[in-house]
Write a protein that holds these residues in place. Structure first.
Motif, PDB file in Angstrom:
ATOM      1  N   ILE A   6      56.315  20.237   0.684  1.00 32.84           N
ATOM      2  CA  ILE A   6      55.560  21.404   0.216  1.00 32.84           C
ATOM      3  C   ILE A   6      56.101  21.752  -1.160  1.00 32.84           C
ATOM      4  CG2 ILE A   6      54.879  23.772   0.703  1.00 32.84           C
ATOM      5  CD1 ILE A   6      55.633  23.305   3.622  1.00 32.84           C
ATOM      6  N   ILE A   7      55.240  21.734  -2.153  1.00 31.39           N
ATOM      7  CA  ILE A   7      55.699  21.878  -3.529  1.00 31.39           C
ATOM      8  C   ILE A   7      54.776  22.837  -4.270  1.00 31.39           C
ATOM      9  CG2 ILE A   7      54.371  19.888  -4.398  1.00 31.39           C
ATOM     10  CD1 ILE A   7      56.884  19.200  -6.091  1.00 31.39           C
ATOM     11  N   GLY A   8      55.289  23.493  -5.293  1.00 30.85           N
ATOM     12  CA  GLY A   8      54.476  24.432  -6.065  1.00 30.85           C
ATOM     13  C   GLY A   8      55.352  25.372  -6.872  1.00 30.85           C
ATOM     14  N   ARG A   9      54.722  26.253  -7.615  1.00 29.49           N
ATOM     15  CA  ARG A   9      55.445  27.212  -8.444  1.00 29.49           C
ATOM     16  C   ARG A   9      56.122  28.267  -7.560  1.00 29.49           C
ATOM     17  NH1 ARG A   9      53.709  27.133 -13.806  1.00 29.49           N
ATOM     18  NH2 ARG A   9      53.882  29.371 -14.067  1.00 29.49           N
ATOM     19  N   ASN A  47      50.304  19.150  16.139  1.00 30.70           N
ATOM     20  CA  ASN A  47      49.673  18.841  17.423  1.00 30.70           C
ATOM     21  C   ASN A  47      50.669  18.074  18.296  1.00 30.70           C
ATOM     22  OD1 ASN A  47      47.408  20.193  16.541  1.00 30.70           O
ATOM     23  ND2 ASN A  47      46.384  18.344  15.816  1.00 30.70           N
ATOM     24  N   ASP A  48      50.529  16.751  18.439  1.00 30.06           N
ATOM     25  CA  ASP A  48      51.490  16.003  19.246  1.00 30.06           C
ATOM     26  C   ASP A  48      52.184  14.910  18.430  1.00 30.06           C
ATOM     27  OD1 ASP A  48      49.350  14.336  18.900  1.00 30.06           O
ATOM     28  OD2 ASP A  48      49.155  13.760  21.010  1.00 30.06           O
ATOM     29  N   LYS A  49      52.166  15.063  17.110  1.00 24.88           N
ATOM     30  CA  LYS A  49      52.850  14.090  16.246  1.00 24.88           C
ATOM     31  C   LYS A  49      53.966  14.779  15.472  1.00 24.88           C
ATOM     32  CE  LYS A  49      48.740  11.183  15.510  1.00 24.88           C
ATOM     33  NZ  LYS A  49      47.798  10.634  14.494  1.00 24.88           N
ATOM     34  N   GLN A  50      55.052  14.049  15.251  1.00 21.05           N
ATOM     35  CA  GLN A  50      56.174  14.618  14.528  1.00 21.05           C
ATOM     36  C   GLN A  50      56.241  14.095  13.096  1.00 21.05           C
ATOM     37  OE1 GLN A  50      60.004  13.498  16.122  1.00 21.05           O
ATOM     38  NE2 GLN A  50      59.383  11.383  16.516  1.00 21.05           N
ATOM     39  N   ALA A  51      56.724  14.923  12.203  1.00 18.51           N
ATOM     40  CA  ALA A  51      56.916  14.544  10.796  1.00 18.51           C
ATOM     41  C   ALA A  51      58.069  15.367  10.244  1.00 18.51           C
ATOM     42  CB  ALA A  51      55.642  14.801   9.993  1.00 18.51           C
ATOM     43  N   GLU A  52      58.712  14.840   9.209  1.00 17.26           N
ATOM     44  CA  GLU A  52      59.790  15.582   8.556  1.00 17.26           C
ATOM     45  C   GLU A  52      59.193  16.434   7.450  1.00 17.26           C
ATOM     46  OE1 GLU A  52      64.252  14.863   6.691  1.00 17.26           O
ATOM     47  OE2 GLU A  52      62.746  13.301   6.409  1.00 17.26           O
ATOM     48  N   LEU A  53      59.424  17.735   7.529  1.00 19.79           N
ATOM     49  CA  LEU A  53      58.853  18.679   6.582  1.00 19.79           C
ATOM     50  C   LEU A  53      59.919  19.100   5.573  1.00 19.79           C
ATOM     51  CD1 LEU A  53      56.088  20.126   6.195  1.00 19.79           C
ATOM     52  CD2 LEU A  53      57.079  22.075   7.410  1.00 19.79           C
ATOM     53  N   LEU A  54      59.561  19.113   4.291  1.00 17.18           N
ATOM     54  CA  LEU A  54      60.487  19.463   3.217  1.00 17.18           C
ATOM     55  C   LEU A  54      59.987  20.706   2.499  1.00 17.18           C
ATOM     56  CD1 LEU A  54      60.989  16.366   3.752  1.00 17.18           C
ATOM     57  CD2 LEU A  54      61.566  16.173   1.350  1.00 17.18           C
ATOM     58  N   ASP A  55      60.833  21.747   2.490  1.00 18.41           N
ATOM     59  CA  ASP A  55      60.544  22.956   1.716  1.00 18.41           C
ATOM     60  C   ASP A  55      61.310  22.850   0.410  1.00 18.41           C
ATOM     61  OD1 ASP A  55      59.774  25.493   0.918  1.00 18.41           O
ATOM     62  OD2 ASP A  55      61.395  26.477   2.011  1.00 18.41           O
ATOM     63  N   THR A  56      60.635  22.977  -0.710  1.00 12.85           N
ATOM     64  CA  THR A  56      61.267  22.760  -2.008  1.00 12.85           C
ATOM     65  C   THR A  56      61.328  24.051  -2.819  1.00 12.85           C
ATOM     66  OG1 THR A  56      59.207  22.225  -3.165  1.00 12.85           O
ATOM     67  CG2 THR A  56      60.327  20.418  -2.034  1.00 12.85           C
ATOM     68  N   GLY A  57      62.177  24.046  -3.834  1.00 15.49           N
ATOM     69  CA  GLY A  57      62.268  25.185  -4.744  1.00 15.49           C
ATOM     70  C   GLY A  57      61.080  25.242  -5.682  1.00 15.49           C
ATOM     71  N   GLY A  58      60.869  26.409  -6.286  1.00 16.35           N
ATOM     72  CA  GLY A  58      59.719  26.598  -7.162  1.00 16.35           C
ATOM     73  C   GLY A  58      59.801  25.794  -8.441  1.00 16.35           C
ATOM     74  N   ALA A  76      62.020  15.276  -4.587  1.00 18.38           N
ATOM     75  CA  ALA A  76      61.639  15.290  -3.177  1.00 18.38           C
ATOM     76  C   ALA A  76      60.175  14.921  -3.005  1.00 18.38           C
ATOM     77  CB  ALA A  76      61.913  16.664  -2.569  1.00 18.38           C
ATOM     78  N   ALA A  77      59.333  15.410  -3.900  1.00 20.58           N
ATOM     79  CA  ALA A  77      57.902  15.094  -3.822  1.00 20.58           C
ATOM     80  C   ALA A  77      57.651  13.611  -4.044  1.00 20.58           C
ATOM     81  CB  ALA A  77      57.132  15.925  -4.843  1.00 20.58           C
ATOM     82  N   TYR A  78      58.337  13.018  -5.004  1.00 15.80           N
ATOM     83  CA  TYR A  78      58.159  11.592  -5.284  1.00 15.80           C
ATOM     84  C   TYR A  78      58.579  10.738  -4.094  1.00 15.80           C
ATOM     85  CZ  TYR A  78      57.690  13.060 -10.184  1.00 15.80           C
ATOM     86  OH  TYR A  78      57.283  13.664 -11.353  1.00 15.80           O
ATOM     87  N   ALA A  79      59.557  11.231  -3.317  1.00 14.82           N
ATOM     88  CA  ALA A  79      60.057  10.457  -2.175  1.00 14.82           C
ATOM     89  C   ALA A  79      59.242  10.692  -0.908  1.00 14.82           C
ATOM     90  CB  ALA A  79      61.517  10.808  -1.909  1.00 14.82           C
ATOM     91  N   ALA A  80      58.347  11.686  -0.920  1.00 15.71           N
ATOM     92  CA  ALA A  80      57.567  12.024   0.274  1.00 15.71           C
ATOM     93  C   ALA A  80      56.364  11.101   0.428  1.00 15.71           C
ATOM     94  CB  ALA A  80      57.126  13.482   0.203  1.00 15.71           C
ATOM     95  N   ASP A  81      55.801  11.095   1.631  1.00 18.99           N
ATOM     96  CA  ASP A  81      54.589  10.319   1.904  1.00 18.99           C
ATOM     97  C   ASP A  81      53.334  11.165   1.711  1.00 18.99           C
ATOM     98  OD1 ASP A  81      55.975   7.876   3.051  1.00 18.99           O
ATOM     99  OD2 ASP A  81      56.713   9.413   4.427  1.00 18.99           O
ATOM    100  N   TYR A 102      47.789  16.441 -11.194  1.00 22.68           N
ATOM    101  CA  TYR A 102      47.260  15.148 -11.625  1.00 22.68           C
ATOM    102  C   TYR A 102      48.358  14.088 -11.636  1.00 22.68           C
ATOM    103  CZ  TYR A 102      43.391  18.064 -13.322  1.00 22.68           C
ATOM    104  OH  TYR A 102      42.363  18.955 -13.419  1.00 22.68           O
ATOM    105  N   GLU A 103      49.556  14.499 -12.072  1.00 23.67           N
ATOM    106  CA  GLU A 103      50.684  13.557 -12.116  1.00 23.67           C
ATOM    107  C   GLU A 103      51.022  13.059 -10.718  1.00 23.67           C
ATOM    108  OE1 GLU A 103      55.458  13.717 -13.093  1.00 23.67           O
ATOM    109  OE2 GLU A 103      54.124  15.040 -14.217  1.00 23.67           O
ATOM    110  N   LEU A 104      51.013  13.961  -9.742  1.00 17.57           N
ATOM    111  CA  LEU A 104      51.326  13.579  -8.369  1.00 17.57           C
ATOM    112  C   LEU A 104      50.236  12.673  -7.780  1.00 17.57           C
ATOM    113  CD1 LEU A 104      52.675  17.010  -7.050  1.00 17.57           C
ATOM    114  CD2 LEU A 104      54.021  14.971  -7.571  1.00 17.57           C
ATOM    115  N   GLN A 105      48.999  12.902  -8.169  1.00 21.30           N
ATOM    116  CA  GLN A 105      47.915  12.052  -7.679  1.00 21.30           C
ATOM    117  C   GLN A 105      48.068  10.603  -8.122  1.00 21.30           C
ATOM    118  OE1 GLN A 105      44.452  14.385  -9.016  1.00 21.30           O
ATOM    119  NE2 GLN A 105      43.794  14.474  -6.878  1.00 21.30           N
ATOM    120  N   THR A 106      48.673  10.395  -9.294  1.00 21.38           N
ATOM    121  CA  THR A 106      48.839   9.031  -9.804  1.00 21.38           C
ATOM    122  C   THR A 106      49.895   8.243  -9.042  1.00 21.38           C
ATOM    123  OG1 THR A 106      50.526   9.697 -11.438  1.00 21.38           O
ATOM    124  CG2 THR A 106      48.205   9.810 -12.123  1.00 21.38           C
ATOM    125  N   LEU A 107      50.646   8.909  -8.154  1.00 19.83           N
ATOM    126  CA  LEU A 107      51.695   8.229  -7.404  1.00 19.83           C
ATOM    127  C   LEU A 107      51.148   7.402  -6.243  1.00 19.83           C
ATOM    128  CD1 LEU A 107      54.333  11.134  -7.171  1.00 19.83           C
ATOM    129  CD2 LEU A 107      54.299   9.219  -8.787  1.00 19.83           C
TER     130      LEU A 107
END
Length: 492
Positions: A6-9, A47-58, A76-81, A102-107
């Motif tokens: 989870i990323i953002g300002r 629901n019934d699936k597990q995932a690792e959730l990352l809370d990031t700084g602004g 952290a965002a670059y390393a996430a799926d 847009y930069e993240l979309q190019t990944l």
């Protein structure tokens, strides 16, 4: 397991969404921009699936601290799926947000735009302004009111593979691993900013005092130990602000996990990270630096409460002191928390590379004089910044944990007890003869020993301390408190 970042300002609701998805009040939230600084990681059940959730700084910029927060968040965002890019729906789209999106979309990753604070139907029209980000994966939600989150959860669910489906038993194990699961009704609680019941240190406090007989478990009010937890060591890194706790965590992990800056009080949310070392699982928790009450500002008081909770759940504490500066009364009071929680402990003299090494013996003696109640704790000198002697800490932690977890056979305890009784007989009380029949260990973490007697109240604390010293001479209890309970025969 898929990673979702989870990323953002700052102040767009990232930590609130993180708490909502993990169903725990885990990340500290406030209206203050920059509350989250390090990366929080937790397993979330979609629901019934597990995932690792990352809370990031602004994603803010300006000073040294915020530049580092932004750098770690993007890493952290670059390393996430999967990336959830969060924005504030009450404002207009920001050019900086669009550029980063847009930069993240190019990944080549799955990226969704989450427009938060769409709190009612009238605000739905605001959502159209955000379609200029050029994505169909756009979700207008309100975390505070739990509105319109189903579509976002469905989108996430589709992108988590079926191999990450878990059973109900596995889900319950994850939910109960830390705090209890919370309901939507109790999720958002108004905090009283004036409440200060969990502050311990006042600028006008007198010097800390500690009871002479604190090594004895008269109340037996010690947290229970789960035998299945033998191979898991929970280590809290504790100390006042700016002594190098986050630098020490990074050095122990051999990676930049916690934000480090010259700003005092950089760490707010406790950050935990687990490694496996010699078949043992070690979880390090970097806690918020502690200040005197008069210097605590804003959100830091919630961080202090979290630090207290972390100590209650820990097995061991690394008490970090700044060897390059004079020690303070506050250092003693912080160490007193370790003593009151009956934790095993190691005293870490950090910044040894810039300290006066010619004063080595004097510094060590001052530590021993100031922290007499932690006489059992070994001292290590190191430099977290340069890495000097940090690797020795891993083996020290395992060694101290062995002492903290050990169980001494009753026969060996009583051999030592009988020798001690022969050397110094028990003093009588008001003409009454006091007898100790035998000793037996009844619990570990920390080791607790029962002294079975005819008159438990007649055991003077000075004789108790004498026995504690004799047991320490005979057995390796370095780094761990040793607790006694005087009891009658047949008494539980």
């Amino acid at each position: 397991m898929k990673k979702i970042a989870i990323i953002g300002r700052p102040n767009v609701g990232k930590s609130s969404l993180f708490n909502r998805l993990v169903k725990k009040r885990d990340a500290i939230t406030s209206d203050m921009a920059g509350t989250t600084r390090d990366i929080k990681r937790k397993v979330a059940i979609i629901n019934d699936k597990q995932a690792e959730l990352l809370d990031t700084g602004g994603l803010d910029k300006g000073c040294e601290l915020f530049d580092k927060i932004k750098e770690m968040s993007l890493k952290a965002a670059y390393a996430a799926d999967i990336i959830l890019y969060m924005v504030d729906g009450k404002g207009l789209p920001e050019e900086e947000d669009k550029k980063l999106f847009y930069e993240l979309q190019t990944l080549g990753k799955e990226v969704a735009l989450v427009v938060n604070k769409i709190d009612n139907d009238k605000m739905k029209d605001k959502l159209w302004e955000f379609y200029e980000f050029g994505t169909d994966a756009i979700f207008g939600i309100s975390v505070a009111h739990n509105r319109n989150t189903v579509a976002l959860l469905d989108w996430l669910y589709e992108r988590i593979p079926d191999e990450d489906i878990i059973t109900e038993d596995e889900e319950q194990e994850i939910v109960s691993a830390d705090d209890e699961e919370i309901t939507d009704e109790e999720f958002f609680i108004e905090h009283d900013d004036e409440e200060d019941g969990y502050y311990y240190w006042d600028a006008d406090d007198e010097e800390a005092t500690f009871e002479d007989d604190s090594i004895f478990a008269e109340n037996d009010n010690i947290k229970e130990y789960d035998p299945e937890d033998d191979n898991h060591i929970k280590v809290a890194i504790i100390g006042r602000t700016n002594v190098g706790k986050s630098s020490l965590l990074n050095a122990l992990l051999h990676e930049e996990r916690s934000v480090v800056s010259s700003v005092s009080g950089t760490t707010i949310d406790p950050i935990d990270e687990t490694i496996v070392y010699k078949d043992k699982q070690i979880t390090f928790v970097d806690t918020a630096g502690l200040r005197r009450r008069g210097k605590i500002i804003g959100i830091e008081k919630y961080a202090l409460l979290r630090t207290k909770e972390m100590l209650e759940n820990a097995n061991m504490a690394l008490i970090v002191l700044d060897a390059s500066q004079p020690f303070l009364d506050l250092d003693e009071k912080i160490a007193g928390l370790v003593d009151s929680n009956r934790l095993s402990a190691i005293i870490v003299l950090n910044k040894w590379d810039i300290s006066d090494k010619q004063e080595h013996d004097k510094i060590i003696q001052e530590v021993r004089d100031r922290f007499k109640f932690l006489a059992y704790a070994p001292i290590i000198t190191l430099s977290a910044k340069s890495g000097q002697r940090v690797d020795k800490l891993h083996d020290m932690i395992l060694s101290i944990n062995e002492n903290y977890t050990q169980r001494i056979p009753t026969s060996q305890l009583n051999e030592v007890l009988q020798r001690a009784l022969r050397r110094h007989t028990l003093p009588s009380v008001s003409g009454q003869v006091i007898r100790i029949y035998y000793a037996t260990q009844y619990e570990t973490r920390p080791p607790k020993i029962a002294l079975v007697m005819n008159k438990p109240k007649g055991l003077h604390f000075t004789y108790r301390r004498y026995l504690a010293n004799k047991f320490r001479e005979a057995f390796n209890f370095e780094g761990t408190p040793l607790l006694f309970k005087a009891k009658k025969r047949g008494e539980r």
